[in-house]
Structures are given as structure tokens and as C-alpha cells.
Design a protein around this motif. Structure first.
Motif, PDB file in Angstrom:
ATOM      1  N   ASN A 742       0.832  -1.215   0.000  1.00 24.65           N
ATOM      2  CA  ASN A 742       0.000   0.000   0.000  1.00 24.65           C
ATOM      3  C   ASN A 742       0.860   1.255   0.000  1.00 24.65           C
ATOM      4  O   ASN A 742       0.606   2.209  -0.748  1.00 24.65           O
ATOM      5  N   ASP A 791      -9.979  -8.075  -4.014  1.00 20.92           N
ATOM      6  CA  ASP A 791     -10.736  -7.320  -3.008  1.00 20.92           C
ATOM      7  C   ASP A 791     -10.958  -5.906  -3.558  1.00 20.92           C
ATOM      8  O   ASP A 791     -10.344  -5.482  -4.547  1.00 20.92           O
ATOM      9  N   LYS A 792     -11.810  -5.215  -2.887  1.00 25.03           N
ATOM     10  CA  LYS A 792     -12.267  -3.921  -3.419  1.00 25.03           C
ATOM     11  C   LYS A 792     -11.120  -2.926  -3.556  1.00 25.03           C
ATOM     12  O   LYS A 792     -10.969  -2.234  -4.563  1.00 25.03           O
ATOM     13  N   GLN A 793     -10.265  -2.913  -2.530  1.00 26.49           N
ATOM     14  CA  GLN A 793      -9.170  -1.938  -2.526  1.00 26.49           C
ATOM     15  C   GLN A 793      -8.222  -2.185  -3.706  1.00 26.49           C
ATOM     16  O   GLN A 793      -7.798  -1.258  -4.397  1.00 26.49           O
ATOM     17  N   GLU A 796      -9.637  -0.993  -6.947  1.00 31.46           N
ATOM     18  CA  GLU A 796      -9.553   0.472  -7.023  1.00 31.46           C
ATOM     19  C   GLU A 796      -8.141   0.916  -7.407  1.00 31.46           C
ATOM     20  O   GLU A 796      -7.950   1.791  -8.249  1.00 31.46           O
ATOM     21  N   TYR A 797      -7.145   0.294  -6.735  1.00 27.83           N
ATOM     22  CA  TYR A 797      -5.747   0.633  -7.037  1.00 27.83           C
ATOM     23  C   TYR A 797      -5.449   0.409  -8.514  1.00 27.83           C
ATOM     24  O   TYR A 797      -4.832   1.255  -9.173  1.00 27.83           O
TER      25      TYR A 797
END
Length: 1397
Positions: A742, A791-793, A796-797
Motif C-alpha cells: 500500500n 478485493d475492493k481496494q 480500485e488501485y
């Protein structure tokens, strides 16, 4: 520290006891446990009864001890002395160390040690028993005891002498008894064998004259005197007690073996003798009963009382109890008859049971036999692995179950480990002056009545001079007794230390530690206990050596000398500290010592590097780490510094200082590692690197090499972080992986950098990486996307990054087509994935298509096409409208794109057009058409469409490559060839096509095409037009053509040679000749009419060429014609050549010589086919010459006569030579027939018997000229006789077999009848076999050349020049023109040129 093993040593007060029990036997129950222990390398001190020592010598005392030059070289031996507390080294003789013996000068001179000693150290110690040796010499002087002859060792030592005495010594080397007298010795002879029983109460003496005496060793009384136990007049070679004290075995020089049974009836001692083996069956010269130690007395095998005997041919193992039985016989292989048979028993542990093993050998191979008893009571003998040596043995002695000592015939001792068969040590023992028992084996005392074989073995026999007891081996010399024992492990290590051989000493100690050492003595307890003892000793050595190295450091002198001094020792100390896992010792005591000297400290730190790099060295103290970094920095060894940092635990260092150090020295890997490991900071290194590479990239400058390296490291580092791996090696801790990912993503997609200027463009980090290396950065992202979980994150990335990439690249014009193409290829791949979640606007793809297909920039045409192709292949095809894509590609001339699209639509015929229009790949169209038409996987319709398309474009294909097109046509369009030819308008193209198709030299298989003959004629016609000089060669190889039509074509084009060739092929010889003659005449006419000299030379050459071809035509065909037809060929040719010479004029004189020589060539060639008178007659009938002008043709006639003379001389000379050779051959043959033969020997060379052996009528004696003699029947048996023309033809068997099928020795043989009267010659024709013919041809080739021809000419002169005057005129003066002086002489069958007057 234990002292040396002192087997058999009893306390001082033990002398009073009459017969002390041997301590070795009492305490060796431990040995049995050890043998049965599965860890077979364990050896217990108790086996050797090693007493504890109160104060062991220190290492200091050993190392600092000075050599005392006055000290006598031969030292007292401790084993049999009553010494309580002696330093281990003080009684050691240096002879062992040097594997030498004798004086000290010899020791110092011979420093080089054998390999085995370096590996195992000194394993054995050989010591002189001074007390016993002195008393033996004294007894010889004082009581006339004579020289020592035999020895037996137990708790007491008995030495027999040559005057019949037996001297008994106790364990303190004191003389206890002197048994016998010289008076008895005079009667019995020398003591030849001794034996002491188990409890040391009885001694048996055997004598050279055959008597045996038994003595009580407690009182010194004579108990028995045995004179009738074996045949008189034979010496006792061996006498041995068995484990039963009432039973002994003796072996005499007659080779017999007897059992002696001692009894005492009514107080009377008797001895009964029984013959176990008679010498008449084979002489026994070595016997060995099996002795069991006290604790093995109840072993089941002891009840058989086994005895091994070695005769000169075999080994026997027999059981004496309960009744006599032979359990095994084992014959020897072939060996040296002078070798000594040897036997030795020992109990060994094999597969968890203890059984006796018999070692026996004779010569250089030792056999091991394992003897077992099964449940039924039977005894089984199994052979074990043999030991092969490179020396001849005279003694074999077991020291323990694993180690044996061998003595070879040059008196060298070899210590051998039985299981590995490794030689541990070798020592020469000439100073022992070993006693040999040869006189007893020859039985000299009784008149020498022994066999030669036994006497030969006796030369090296020393059975009675070597005796072993409890791990000690005693050697009897002429004036001394020596004892040999194994050294303890400490002693072996100390021995090497004493010689200042640190590395070897530590290596040996480490081999003890690992349990790999051989012949280990003095270690007890379990493995961990033993390792602890050895480790303590090694630590002592390491510390002392560290001190010693620093003390002995050279004070002044070159720095290299100091470095070498420490380099020899410091790495060894470091290695062993790490092997022992004593880093505490290494980094505290030893490092503190080394720090006293800067050179030593530097070498110490450098030694740590390889261990750090292999991750074996953990727990380095902060101080050492700091010193290590500073040392490498000072030495400017930055690569080493970086390599070490990334393997260290840096948390204990000053991180800011290390980072600064790394940055200043460009150690980027180390810097990243320190940030990551030291502070868990993954972003700061990226920022530092970006600051360096971003400004030049944004300014559009090219990067320096250093900056490129940084950029590449940055990419790899980002890739590692996103993949969860640590940089440069290892893995990020699992709990940190999501956090690091991240952080890195957030960092990359920052809108502005932390210290960015106001006018900085957005997304600086992504922009910098795209500019630096678009493809690699996108690859990094692609790999990262692979790892993402849905996963959602993460989704998005991904979308965020893609949007940023598009924003940065599409809105900027400073990216190349390749870079833009890379991005869209990357996007196409991501979008083509089955689980894709990304969204990209399709209009962007259309913009990219427009951008790539824009024709305004021609410079990057191929690059653009390649990028678009990659984009389509990556799955981007779905983003475009296909018809528009094809339209754009055609417009931009992207033919590879068109091909890609057509292939998707299966429109293969359209692809042909793509190839033909693409200048780069035009040539590949042929392979493409061929593959589609011939390979499976395409439908009939597809193949038909491609076939049709290819046919339409056939003219283009021909223009591209006539050869490849013809090949394609022959395979796939053979039916259409005629229509193709009809449709081809361009005549030259048609000619090229037909040539490729029809000329076999072009390589097309003619069987594939079947054309009407008219096409071949069309080809010949075109060939005559476009390439007339190749017509003749082509006609020769052309397979199908009609002669008549082809002749008409060649005549139409006036190609005379081709016409002539075809007419000759048709069979019209005269017609062919006329064509050539006409051509020749026209050229001659041109020559006579042309007055210009410039054109004369090429024209003459042309005439000569035409003439040669015409002559060749006449020669080829004259053989098949009659006389009249021949004349019709040759005379017109001669006339044609002579007619220009009749003309008079200025030009005629210019070339008359050339024409004359050409005319002579015609005449010479004619002479072979037409008679000489006919030629002369024809010349004289000529209207010009018929008028009497013979002068003009004189040259021609003389030339012909010269040729005749020359050939006549040749014939006469050859005949003379042949006659001479024949005469010489006949003379030789006659001489050889009338000459007598002398045989080399008087026996047949095959059966090796006398030639007079049998008087059979059919058997004749045959003698060859080579001197070999045979019986005829023997020769016939070897197939050396053949019948030719009724006569027998013989060949010498020996000479032929030695030639192995080479030239056969065709010796003329003489046959002497059995009666021996007449001589008959065997003759036959000489037949050459293929090899002889080949050899003859080679000889001919070697002798080919001018020399033989020169000889021939000389010979021709020798036969009288007056006969052939013409010849001598043509050659000039014979005295000056001898061919022997003229190297250029060559023989031509033509007359030599006339000399000008």
C-alpha cells in the motif's frame, strides 16, 4: 590428559607374584562391549589399561620445549618400565615423525612427510627396549649365549638364542630367568621357536635340531624334554600353545604338523604326539591356533580349538576338538614362489556379533575370512573384501580389530585401517636389524634336508622375530628388541604441535571430533562427552596459537611478510572457532588479541567475509561489525562492503552513519537494505533515487551510466516491494507485506513530489518511470496485478493506476509510438483476462490506432507496425472495428497487420497480395503458398482460392524469382505449365522460366513435369537467342529433345559446334565432320585474307581450338569406321590444313610456322588410324607437290620419320630391359633352387618335437628358406598347404602368422622326405593378393616421373646413335643434351620439334 597406553604394565610390587595375570586381559571386557557397539569407531581407554596421569603436560611446555642436542637419540621406552608420571613426549623417538629412523642429521634432512602422515598424524610409536637389548648383548659376551633367534611376548618376554638359551624378562625389563645351557645348546642347536601359555606358567622351546623342551616359568625348572614328537632330522619351525594348556601344535621343516598332548600320570609327565598334516602332501610353513581372550572363552567357536595352517599351495582351517575335522581349504592363486605365507586371527565385530576373522596372505594380496558357527554346530567361512597392496609382505599383525601393522620385504612398516583399507602411516625400520629364520627353514643344523620350495620361502621368513601381545608388537633384532604401539589421540595431536604444524594438528583434532579419525586410542564415554573433551583441547590450541602468532610476528620488514605470516594462521583459527560454534571465543578473546596488531586485525576481519556471505556467521558484535565496515572502506573494497552489509543484522549500528557511507560510495543495494531492515522504511530510498534520475529525464537529457544503474535498481526495488520480497535478497516479514504494498502504491500515484517545484507536472513518479523504461515499468505493474486478490481496494488501485497511466501518456506528445504502443499492449492484455475488472474508454484505442497509422511520419514505419501487431496479439483486437482496422492498415502499408487480420478471417488468398506488396517479405511468398497447398489443416476451398490467386499472380512471382517460381509450378501447377507459357508475353522471362524448369542443373525433379517436345525446342530456340555460348553444355544434359528439330534450330542460328554434336549423337558422323570442316575452312580463309596483324593471334587460337575439336571428333569415331571411311575423314582435314600453305604472299610467311605445327598434329593423330605409306602417297599425289617440289614437304616427311624412329627406339629399349630382367630372375631362381637350406633349429616349429619323432610314410620334413622347419602333417593342420596344378604349395606358418594377413611370405620350400635322401623343389605361379596389388600400384605411383623416361632415352643412345641418325639430329649433340642434366625432359609420343639451321 591421559598418558600413552601402557598395556601390560604392572605395579612395582608385582614382581613378587610368580605369574601375574595380564591386566589387558582382566580389563578388556570393555573391548567386547566396544566391538558390539553399533558405533564401531568408539575405542575405550580401558581396553589398553591406560592409567590416569596426575599432572598432564601443558601445551606451553610442549611448544616451548627445546631440542636437547646432547640427549641420546634412542630413548627409554615407557611401556615396560615402572614409570608413573612421565611427559607424553619425553619418551617419543623422532623416527616416527619423520617416517625415518637413525641419526638426527638424517631426520633434519628429510623434512617432507608422506600424505598419510599429514592426514592422520603419527599413529604409532616405535621404541627401543634398552634394558632387554643391553642384556641380550651382555649375555652373548658373558655367557656365550649367542645371537637372539626367537621371541615370545606375554606378561613376560622370552628371547631364544643361537646357543640354545632362553632369556626370560619381566615387565621392568629385568632378567628373571636364563633357561637351558650352552652344553645342551651344542646338542640341540639354536632355539628356533618359542611359545608362552595363557597364564604365563609354561614356556615351550623348539630347537633347530628338532628337540622340544618345556619349562616352568615360576621356578625355572625343566619339565619335559621331548625328542620323539616328530621325524628326526627336521628343525622346529613353529611351536604354539593352544588355549588348552595341555595342547600345543608344532610344525617342522619337513612341512608336517603335529599335535602335542601333555599329560601327567602318577606324577610322570608325558607327551603324546599326533600327526595332523603330513609334509608329503604339501609342506606347511605357517600355523596359527585361534586364541580367545579371557572374556571370550565362552564364545561358542572356542570349543572347536581351531587351527589355521598355510602350506605352499593352500590354506586349511581345521578343528582339533571334539574330533579332528577339516572345516575349510582355500587354494592360493598364482604368486611369487619366494613370498612368505602369513596367517593372523583376531575377533572382530561384524553386524552386531563378534566372530573370529582370519587374515592370510602370500605376496601382495591380503584375504580376510570371517568364521562363524551356525545353530547346527557347523562352521561357515565367508570371504570379505580383499586388500591389494603394492609391496610384498613378510609379516601381518593385528593391533586391534580395526588396525593392522604390515611389514614388507624391504623392512617398511605400514599401518592399515582394515575397514577403509587406508594406509595411515609408513615407517622404515632398518635400525631394528630384524632377525630372519632362514637357517631353520633350510634346516642347516640337520644337514639341509628340505625341499627347494621351502628353502626359497625361508629366505624372507621372520615368523619367530615378531610377537604381539595386548596391542603391542615386539620386533627382535640381532642386538636389540623394539616395541611398537599406537599413540593416544592427545599424543598424536601434541606430536604435530611439537613440530609446529598447527593446521595439521587442528585438522587431526577435528577428525577426532567428527568421529572420522582412524586408529583412535584414549577416548572414552559417549559421543557428547568425547566431543567436549576434544573441543576443550582445540580451544586451548587456538588460544595459544593466537598468542604465539602475535609473539612471533616479524617486527620490521615488508608489510607483505607480515600479511603472509598472519594469512597462514588467522583464517585457520577463525574457521575452527566457527566449526566448534564458539563465536563467543572468536569475537571476544581472539578478536581482542588480534586487535593488538593492525595487520592481524585486518586479516581477521577479511576472514569473516565469506562466512557472512554464506549466512553462517550470526551474532557478530557491534564493535566487530563497525570495524569491518571501516576496514573495507579504508581498503576501498566497496563491493565487498556492500555484499557484507546486506547479510548483516544492522539494528545495532549507527544507521544514519551507515546510510551516509552507502550513499557517498554509491552502494544503493546496501542503502536500501539498511533503510528497510534498520528502520522498516521502504519509501525513503525510493525518494532518494527519484531525486537523482527525475530531473534529467524531465529535461529530455540522456542519462549517465551511473543514473541508468540507479534507475534499474529502482525498478527492481519497486518490483520486489510489490511482490512481497525483500531487496536485494530474502523476503519481507509476512505481517508487513500488505502495508509495504500500500505504501509503495500510494507513493507511486502521488500527484506531486514532497519537495516539488510549483510548475512540476502531475504524477511525477509514474511519469519518470515511464520515461525511464516504459516496457519494464509496465511489466512490473503487470506482475503486481497478477498477485492482486480481487478485493475492493486492489480493484480500485488497479483502475487508479490505469487512469493515471492514460492521463500521463495520452495527454503528452513527448512519448514515442513504441512507448504508447507498450501502454496499450499492456492494457489490452489486462482487458483480455477472463476476470478483468478494469475499464478503459474504447475511443482511446481508436486514437491510438489513428496515431500509429498516421502517415505523416515515415521514419518509424516498421516500429509502428510492430507495436500495433503486438497490441493486436495481446488481445487488443477486440477494441477495434475490424473493417476499419484493415482499411487503416492498407492505407498505412502495414502488410503484417493485414496478414494478421486476413488470417483471422481465413482469407488466405488475400495474404498473397500482402506478401507481394511488402518489400521486406516478398521472397517469403513462395514458402507461404507451398505450405498452404501442401500442409494439412486447411480446407479444400481455402487451398483452391490460394491456388487460383497464385496462378493469377504467376508473372509477378516469376519476376520475383524465376527459379523459386519454377519450383512452385513444377510441384503444384504441372498441369497448367502450357497455358502459363502461352500467356507469358515477355520472351526473356519465358526463357528464364523454361531454363529453371527444364535444365536438370537447376535442381527441379524432371519426373514431376511431362511437357510436349515442342516446349523443349522452344527453350532451345530461346537459349540460342539469349545465351548461345551455353547451348552445347545444355544440350549435353537436356533429357528430352527431338534431334531433327533441334538440329534445324541450331543450324538456323548457325551454332556449328552444337549442330555437329547433335549430328554425331544422331549417328551422322560424316555430316558432323563436314559441319566442323566447313567452320575450320572459313576461319582459315579469314586468316589468309586478313592482312591486319592485330587480329591474327586470337584468330590463330580460334583455329587451333576448332582443329582440336575436329581431331577429337575424328578420333572418337575412327575406331568404329573402315579404312575408306577413315580416309574420308582424315584426308579432307589434312588437305584443309595444307591448302593455305600453298598460297604465297606476305601473310603466308607470318603464320607458316604455326600452321606447320598444327599440320604436324593432324599427321601425328592420323598415324594412329591410317598407314604411313597411304599418307605419303596421298601427299605426293597432290597436284601441287606432284610437280617435284619435295622441298616444301620435307619438314612433314622428316617429322613423320622422326616419330617412327622414336617409337622404334622405345620398343627396342623396352624389349632389352624386359629380356635383362627375365635373365636376372631366372639366374636367381636357379641359384635358389640349387642352394642348400640350413634350419634354425632341429624341431618342428608347430608341435615343438624333434623332426625325427615319427617315421610315418605320409609325414615329410619341410624346410623353408627363412630357416623354419616343420612336419608336413603339422603344416596341413594349420592350413598352410595348398594344391595347385597337382603340386603341393607350402607356406611358412610362423612368417605368415606374424604378418597377420599382410604380404604372404611366399618362401620357396624344400621337401625332405622322411627317408632324407632327395630334395624336391615346391614351385607354383606367384599369385598376388589384393593387398599386394595395392602396394604395387603405390610403388608405381611413387616412381612415376621423368627419371625413368630419362633413363630410357639414355639407354636408347647407348644402343648406337649411328643407327638412328635422324634422332640424333633432332636432339642436337648427345654429349651436351643428356636428359640426366635436363630436368624438363618429358616424353611425348610425337616427334620433337626440328632445330632451325
Amino acid at each position: 590428559m591421559e598418558a600413552a597406553p601402557e598395556q601390560g604394565v604392572c605395579a612395582a610390587g608385582a614382581e613378587a607374584e610368580p605369574c601375574p595375570e595380564p591386566p589387558a586381559h582382566r580389563l578388556s571386557a570393555a573391548e567386547l562391549d566396544r566391538e558390539l557397539d553399533s558405533r564401531s569407531e568408539l575405542i575405550d581407554d580401558k581396553e589398553f589399561d591406560i592409567p590416569q596421569v596426575d599432572t598432564p603436560p601443558t601445551l606451553e611446555s610442549i611448544l616451548n620445549e627445546t631440542d636437547d642436542e646432547e640427549e641420546s637419540f634412542i630413548l627409554e621406552d615407557p611401556f615396560l618400565l615402572n614409570i608413573d608420571n612421565t611427559d607424553t613426549h619425553s619418551y617419543d623417538t623422532s623416527s616416527v615423525a619423520s617416517s625415518d629412523s637413525g641419526d638426527r642429521t638424517h631426520l633434519k634432512r628429510k623434512k617432507k612427510l608422506p600424505d598419510s602422515l599429514s592426514l592422520h598424524g603419527s599413529v604409532i610409536r616405535l621404541s627401543l627396549l634398552k634394558g632387554i637389548s643391553a642384556q641380550i648383548v651382555s649375555a652373548a659376551d658373558k655367557v656365550d649365549a649367542g645371537l637372539p633367534t626367537a621371541i615370545a611376548a606375554s606378561n613376560l618376554i622370552a628371547v631364544g638364542t643361537s646357543h640354545g638359551l632362553a632369556l626370560i624378562f619381566d615387565q621392568n625389563q629385568a632378567l628373571r630367568l636364563c633357561l637351558g645351557s650352552t652344553a645342551v645348546g651344542a646338542q640341540y642347536g639354536a632355539v628356533s621357536a618359542l611359545s608362552i601359555n595363557n597364564d604365563c606358567s609354561r614356556l615351550l622351546c623348539g630347537f633347530a635340531k628338532g628337540q622340544i623342551t618345556m619349562w616352568d616359568l615360576a621356578s625355572g625348572k625343566l619339565l619335559r624334554s621331548i625328542t620323539d614328537a616328530h621325524p628326526p632330522g627336521t628343525a622346529i619351525l613353529h611351536i604354539k600353545f593352544t588355549d588348552d594348556p595341555t595342547l600345543a601344535i608344532c610344525n617342522d621343516s619337513g612341512g608336517s604338523v603335529f599335535e602335542l598332548s601333555f599329560k601327567r600320570v602318577m606324577g610322570v609327565r608325558t607327551c603324546e604326539s599326533r600327526c595332523l598334516f603330513s609334509g608329503s602332501k604339501g609342506e606347511v610353513c605357517c600355523i596359527e591356533p585361534l586364541h580367545a581372550k579371557l572374556e571370550l572363552r565362552d564364545h561358542p567357536i572356542t570349543q572347536y580349538s581351531l587351527l589355521a595352517m598355510a602350506s605352499l599351495t593352500k590354506i586349511l582351517v581345521i578343528g582339533l576338538k571334539p574330533s579332528l575335522k577339516v572345516w575349510m581349504t582355500f587354494p592360493y592363486g598364482r604368486m611369487d614362489p619366494s613370498s612368505v605365507p602369513l596367517l593372523a586371527w583376531h575377533f572382530v565385530a561384524v553386524q552386531n556379533s563378534v566372530n573370529p576373522m582370519l587374515a592370510f596372505c602370500r605376496g601382495d594380496v591380503v584375504h580376510f575370512l570371517l568364521v562363524k558357527r551356525d545353530d547346527t554346530g557347523a562352521i561357515h567361512v565367508t570371504k570379505q573384501r580383499q586388500l591389494h597392496l603394492h609391496y610384498d609382505l613378510i609379516n601381518f599383525t593385528w593391533i586391534n580389530s580395526r588396525t593392522a601393522v604390515l611389514l614388507d620385504s624391504i623392512e617398511k612398516l605400514h599401518v592399515i585401517d582394515r575397514q577403509t583399507q587406508e594406509e595411515l602411516e609408513t615407517i622404515e625400520i632398518p635400525e631394528v636389524q630384524l632377525v630372519y629364520n632362514s637357517s631353520h627353514f633350510k634346516s642347516l643344523a640337520t644337514g639341509g634336508n628340505v625341499s627347494e620350495a621351502l628353502a626359497l620361502v625361508g629366505e624372507k621368513a621372520c615368523y619367530q622375530s615378531i610377537s604381539s601381545c595386548g596391542g603391542q608388537v615386539f620386533y627382535l633384532g640381532t642386538k636389540s628388541v623394539h616395541v611398537m604401539t599406537l599413540r593416544s589421540w592427545r599424543e598424536r595431536v601434541d606430536h604435530l604441535l611439537k613440530q609446529e604444524r598447527l593446521t595439521d594438528a587442528l585438522a587431526l583434532a577435528w577428525s577426532f571430533y567428527e568421529g572420522k579419525a582412524k586408529a583412535v586410542v584414549g577416548l572414552s564415554g559417549d559421543t557428547s562427552k568425547r566431543k567436549a573433551v576434544i573441543a576443550d583441547r582445540m580451544v586451548e590450541i587456538l588460544l595459544h596459537y593466537a598468542d604465539r602468532t602475535l609473539k612471533k610476528c616479524p617486527d620490521q620488514g615488508k608489510i607483505q611478510v607480515m600479511e603472509q605470516h598472519f594469512q597462514d594462521v588467522v583464517p585457520v583459527i577463525v574457521d575452527y572457532c566457527l566449526l566448534l560454534q564458539r563465536t563467543d571465543l572468536l569475537f571476544n578473546q581472539i578478536y581482542d588479541k588480534m586487535s593488538e596488531n593492525s595487520v592481524a586485525k585486518g586479516i581477521f576481519l577479511e576472514c569473516l567475509e565469506p562466512h557472512i556471505l554464506s549466512d553462517k556467521l550470526l551474532g557478530i558484535t557491534a564493535q566487530v561489525m563497525k570495524d569491518l565496515l571501516l576496514h573495507f572502506q579504508d581498503k576501498k573494497r566497496l563491493e565487498n562492503l556492500e555484499a557484507c552489509i546486506v547479510h548483516m543484522d544492522v539494528t545495532s549500528l549507527d544507521i544514519q552513519q551507515v546510510v551516509l557511507l552507502c550513499w557517498e560510495n554509491h552502494l544503493y543495494d546496501a542503502m536500501i537494505y539498511v533503510y528497510n531492515r534498520g528502520m522498516n522504511d521502504f519509501i525513503s530510498p525510493m525518494e532518494k533515487l527519484f531525486k537523482v534520475i527525475a530531473p534529467p529525464l524531465n529535461a529530455g537529457k540522456s542519462l549517465t551510466d551511473e543514473q541508468v544503474i540507479m534507475g534499474n535498481k529502482l525498478l527492481v526495488y519497486i518490483s520486489c516491494c510489490l511482490a512481497g520480497r525483500a531487496y536485494p535478497l530474502g523476503d519481507i516479514p509476512e505481517d508487513l507485506v500488505p502495508l509495504v504494498k500500500n505504501q509503495v502504491f500510494e507513493f507511486l500515484i502521488r500527484l506531486h513530489s514532497t519537495e516539488g517545484s510549483v510548475d512540476e507536472e502531475v504524477y511525477p513518479y509514474v511519469r519518470t518511470l515511464l520515461h525511464f523504461d516504459t516496457r519494464e515499468f509496465l511489466n512490473v505493474l503487470a506482475l503486481t496485478f497478477e498477485d492482486f486478490k480481487n478485493d475492493k481496494q486492489a480493484v480500485e488501485y488497479q483502475q487508479r493506476i490505469v487512469d493515471i497511466l492514460l492521463k500521463v501518456m495520452v495527454e503528452n506528445s513527448d512519448f514515442t509510438p513504441s512507448q504508447v504502443g507498450c501502454l496499450f499492449t499492456f492494457l489490452a492484455r489486462q482487458l483480455a483476462k477472463p476476470n478483468n475488472t478494469l475499464f478503459v474508454n474504447r475511443t482511446l484505442f481508436d486514437q491510438v490506432l489513428e496515431f500509429l497509422c498516421s502517415p505523416d511520419d515515415d521514419s518509424r514505419h516498421s516500429e509502428r507496425q510492430q507495436v500495433l501487431l503486438e497490441l493486436l496479439q495481446a488481445g487488443g483486437i477486440v477494441q477495434f472495428e475490424e473493417s476499419r482496422l484493415i482499411q487503416m492498415a492498407e492505407k498505412a502499408e502495414f502488410y503484417q497487420i493485414c496478414e494478421f487480420m486476413y488470417e483471422r478471417e481465413l482469407r488466405y488468398d488475400k495474404i498473397i497480395g500482402c506478401y507481394l506488396h511488402d518489400p521486406v517479405r516478398k521472397e517469403e511468398v513462395f514458402n507461404y503458398i507451398h505450405n498452404i497447398l501442401s500442409m494439412p489443416g486447411y480446407s479444400a476451398e481455402e487451398k483452391q482460392s490460394v491456388w487460383q490467386k497464385a496462378l493469377e499472380h504467376i508473372e509477378e512471382l516469376l519476376l520475383l524469382s524465376p527459379c523459386k517460381a519454377a519450383d512452385l509450378v513444377a510441384i503444384h501447377f504441372s498441369e497448367q505449365i502450357e497455358s502459363i507459357i502461352t500467356n507469358l508475353q515477355d520472351q526473356f522471362l519465358l526463357f528464364q522460366f523454361l531454363r529453371s524448369l527444364l535444365d536438370p542443373r537447376e535442381g527441379i525433379n524432371q519426373d514431376l513435369i511431362h511437357l510436349p517436345p515442342g516446349i523443349t525446342e522452344q527453350f532451345v530456340d530461346l537459349l540460342c537467342q539469349y545465351s548461345p555460348d551455353q547451348v552445347l553444355e545444355t544440350l549435353k544434359v537436356l533429357e528430352y529433345c527431338r534431334l531433327e528439330e533441334t538440329i534445324q534450330i541450331t543450324q538456323k542460328h548457325q551454332l556449328h559446334e552444337a549442330s555437329s554434336y547433335l549430328l554425331e549423337k544422331k549417328g551422322d558422323i560424316h555430316g558432323a565432320f563436314l559441319v566442323m570442316l566447313e567452320r575450320l575452312q572459313s576461319k582459315l580463309l579469314m586468316l589468309t585474307q586478313d592482312d591486319e596483324s592485330s587480329a591474327e593471334l586470337p584468330l590463330l587460337e580460334n583455329i587451333e581450338d576448332t582443329l582440336m575439336k575436329t581431331i577429337a571428333l575424328c578420333q572418337r569415331n575412327s575406331h568404329n569406321l573402315d579404312q575408306q571411311q577413315r580416309e574420308a575423314l582424315w584426308f579432307p582435314l589434312l588437305e584443309a590444313m595444307m591448302s593455305p600453305q600453298k598460297l604465297s604472299g606476305s601473310s603466308q610467311r607470318r603464320y607458316s610456322e604455326s600452321l606447320k605445327s598444327l599440320t604436324m598434329q593432324v599427321l601425328n593423330n592420323m598415324a594412329a588410324f591410317i598407314a604411313l605409306p597411304s599418307i605419303l602417297q596421298r601427299i605426293l599425289q597432290d597436284p601441287v607437290y606432284g610437280k617435284g617440289k619435295l622441298g616444301e614437304i620435307q619438314g612433314l616427311v622428316l617429322g613423320m620419320l622422326d616419330t617412327f624412329n622414336y617409337e622404334q627406339t622405345l620398343l627396342e629399349t623396352t624389349t632389352n630391359l624386359l629380356n635383362h630382367d627375365l635373365h636376372w630372375s631366372l639366374c636367381n631362381l636357379r641359384a635358389s633352387v640349387t642352394r642348400g637350406l640350413t634350419p634354425k633349429q632341429d624341431y618342428c616349429c608347430i608341435c615343438l618335437q624333434q623332426y625325427k619323432r615319427r617315421q610315418e610314410t605320409a609325414d615329410e620334413i619341410i624346410v623353408f628358406s627363412c630357416g623354419h622347419l616343420y612336419h608336413s602333417l603339422c603344416l596341413l593342420s594349420k592350413e598352410c598347404g595348398t594344391v595347385t596344378k597337382g603340386l603341393m604349395r607350402w607356406m611358412c606358418y610362423k612368417c605368415n602368422s606374424s604378418n597377420k594377413g599382410g604380404k604372404l611370405s611366399q618362401n620357396f620350400s624344400e621337401l625332405k622326405k622322411g627317408s632324407g635322401a632327395s630334395l624336391a623343389q615346391a614351385s607354383s605361379e606367384s599369385l598376388l593378393d589384393p593387398q599386394q596389388i595395392q602396394a604395387f600400384d603405390q610403388l608405381c605411383q611413387l616412381n612415376r616421373g621423368t627419371s625413368r623416361l630419362a633413363l630410357l632415352t639414355e639407354l636408347s643412345r647407348g644402343h648406337g646413335g649411328e643407327k638412328h641418325g635422324l634422332l640424333s639430329i633432332s636432339h642436337g649433340d648427345p654429349a651436351t643434351s643428356s636428359v640426366f642434366q635436363n630436368e624438363n625432359f618429358k616424353l611425348h609420343l610425337a616427334p620433337p620439334p626440328l632445330a632451325e639451321d
